[in-house]
Design an enzyme around this catalytic site. Structure first.
Site, mmCIF file in Angstrom:
data_model
loop_
_atom_site.group_PDB
_atom_site.id
_atom_site.type_symbol
_atom_site.label_atom_id
_atom_site.label_comp_id
_atom_site.label_asym_id
_atom_site.label_seq_id
_atom_site.Cartn_x
_atom_site.Cartn_y
_atom_site.Cartn_z
ATOM 1 N N LYS A 92 0.851 -1.200 0.000
ATOM 2 C CA LYS A 92 0.000 0.000 0.000
ATOM 3 C C LYS A 92 0.882 1.245 0.000
ATOM 4 O O LYS A 92 1.682 1.443 0.914
ATOM 5 C CB LYS A 92 -0.911 -0.009 1.232
ATOM 6 C CG LYS A 92 -1.755 1.244 1.343
ATOM 7 C CD LYS A 92 -2.834 1.127 2.399
ATOM 8 C CE LYS A 92 -3.582 2.436 2.531
ATOM 9 N NZ LYS A 92 -4.673 2.355 3.501
ATOM 10 N N LYS A 146 -2.413 -1.832 -3.812
ATOM 11 C CA LYS A 146 -3.154 -0.580 -3.794
ATOM 12 C C LYS A 146 -2.247 0.623 -3.881
ATOM 13 O O LYS A 146 -1.250 0.640 -3.162
ATOM 14 C CB LYS A 146 -3.919 -0.571 -2.474
ATOM 15 C CG LYS A 146 -4.736 0.620 -2.190
ATOM 16 C CD LYS A 146 -5.340 0.445 -0.841
ATOM 17 C CE LYS A 146 -5.998 1.735 -0.454
ATOM 18 N NZ LYS A 146 -6.439 1.736 0.880
HETATM 19 C C1 PBG Z 1 -7.723 3.206 5.413
HETATM 20 C C2 PBG Z 1 -7.924 3.076 3.967
HETATM 21 C C3 PBG Z 1 -7.762 4.047 2.960
HETATM 22 C C4 PBG Z 1 -8.206 3.461 1.788
HETATM 23 C C5 PBG Z 1 -8.607 2.165 2.091
HETATM 24 N N1 PBG Z 1 -8.403 1.943 3.441
HETATM 25 C C6 PBG Z 1 -7.330 5.442 3.033
HETATM 26 C C7 PBG Z 1 -5.973 5.838 3.394
HETATM 27 O O1 PBG Z 1 -5.068 5.023 3.574
HETATM 28 O O2 PBG Z 1 -5.803 7.042 3.554
HETATM 29 C C8 PBG Z 1 -8.275 4.147 0.463
HETATM 30 C C9 PBG Z 1 -9.276 3.603 -0.487
HETATM 31 C C10 PBG Z 1 -9.643 4.499 -1.602
HETATM 32 O O3 PBG Z 1 -9.019 5.548 -1.853
HETATM 33 O O4 PBG Z 1 -10.607 4.153 -2.298
HETATM 34 N N2 PBG Z 1 -6.428 3.370 5.838
#
Ligand code: PBG
Length: 329
Positions: free
Chosen positions: A201, A254
């Site tokens: 991520k 992601k």
């Molecule tokens: C929680 C999380 C996020 C997303 C999924 N889980 C946001 C972040 O890390 O700030 C993003 C998903 C999206 O942008 O659709 N941490």
């Protein structure tokens, strides 16, 4: 054999021919739809930066889930907007938390049996400061305390699994969270609940619209001390290796489109089931172009999803899940 013996266009002549030689396919069962649960009744609140995406109260969420099941989607990924936020993210791990309550309701509804219920595990929607872990302050400085966050994350995962989550999906990016969650769930006799780790991520600008949807914008600082630097592919492979060693059952990559090379590399190296998250910004930028008439909505949507599958993802978490399932029939 070169031209004129070889003519690549022979196999592109008709749709039937193209269909026969198509290498990559999309199907509704490989699409996961995110839901944003909010308190109240009869609430269906549009999210300004994400066309056709809503914050839903439980009664509305049940209707939405039923539509998703009827479309043949693979599952839902659940996020919660609690009525109260605090420093300990109480709403994340409380047994009557918003996602826990929704899971119990979903699990009683047999029309939803075909959906895999995934619960996102993170603290950012539940902390008053909006960070994904516990914040330790020292004068003007702060840091997100990794080890202090693990206990809360583990408790959250166990609580969600107990409430009925089929899969827990940690997205916090603390080191050691997968092992901590596995241990907490095993101790609670939840050893059959898999962990889908957001192993790779990146700290991404493409999460912007989500933070409006999930009300999870950090009140100070940013997430770069825990999410990965977008320049690093080798580091992503190490993150994945570590999460597998800690007991991850599946991987989630992601964002998706700006990181297709990372998905490809992970597919080549690892044999775990792997999904990719086409995140909020990917969705919203396509919609912005649709609204201006700059892109053909259906074709651009399907092409974006196909690119993620072709890169190597088995399934896709996407805000387009329902629209794509409709196209796929
Ligand atoms: C929680 C999380 C996020 C997303 C999924 N889980 C946001 C972040 O890390 O700030 C993003 C998903 C999206 O942008 O659709 N941490």
């Amino acid at each position: 054999m070169n031209f004129p013996v070889t003519r690549m266009r022979r196999l592109r002549r008709t749709e039937a021919m193209r269909s026969l030689v198509r290498e990559t396919h999309l199907h509704p069962g490989a699409l996961i739809y995110p839901l944003f649960l909010c308190p109240g009744e009869g609430v269906r609140r549009p999210i300004g930066s994400m066309p056709n995406v809503y914050n839903l109260s439980l009664d509305e969420a049940v209707k939405e889930a039923e539509r998703c099941a009827a479309l043949g989607l693979g599952g839902l990924l659940l996020f919660g907007l609690p009525s109260q936020k605090d420093e300990e993210a109480t709403g994340a791990w409380a047994d009557d938390g918003i996602v826990q309550n929704a899971l119990r309701a979903f699990k009683k509804n047999r029309t939803l049996d075909s959906l895999v219920m995934m619960a996102d595990v993170c603290l950012c929607e539940y902390t008053s400061h909006g960070h994904c872990g516990v914040v330790a302050r020292d004068g003007d400085h702060y840091h997100v305390d990794n080890d202090a966050s693990l206990a809360l994350l583990a408790k959250t995962a166990a609580s969600l699994a107990r409430a009925g989550a089929d899969i827990v999906a940690p997205s916090d990016m603390m080191d050691g969270r997968v092992a901590a969650m596995r241990e907490a769930m095993d101790l609670a006799s939840l050893e059959d609940v898999p962990i889908l780790s957001y192993a790779s991520k990146f700290a991404s600008a493409f999460y912007g619209p989500f933070r409006e949807a999930a009300d999870s914008t950090p009140q100070f600082g940013d997430r770069r001390s825990y999410q990965m630097d977008g320049a690093n592919l080798r580091e992503a492979m190490r993150e994945i290796e570590l999460d597998i060693a800690e007991g991850a059952d599946m991987l989630l990559m992601k964002p998706a489109m700006p990181y297709l090379d990372v998905i490809r590399e992970a597919r080549q190296r690892f044999d775990l089931p792997m999904g990719a998250y086409q995140v909020s910004g990917e969705y919203s930028m396509l919609h912005a172009a649709f609204e201006r008439g700059w892109l053909e909505p259906q074709r651009a949507m399907m092409e974006s999803l196909l690119s993620i599958r072709r890169a190597g993802a088995d399934f896709i978490v996407t805000y387009f899940a329902k629209d794509a399932a409709q196209v796929l029939g």
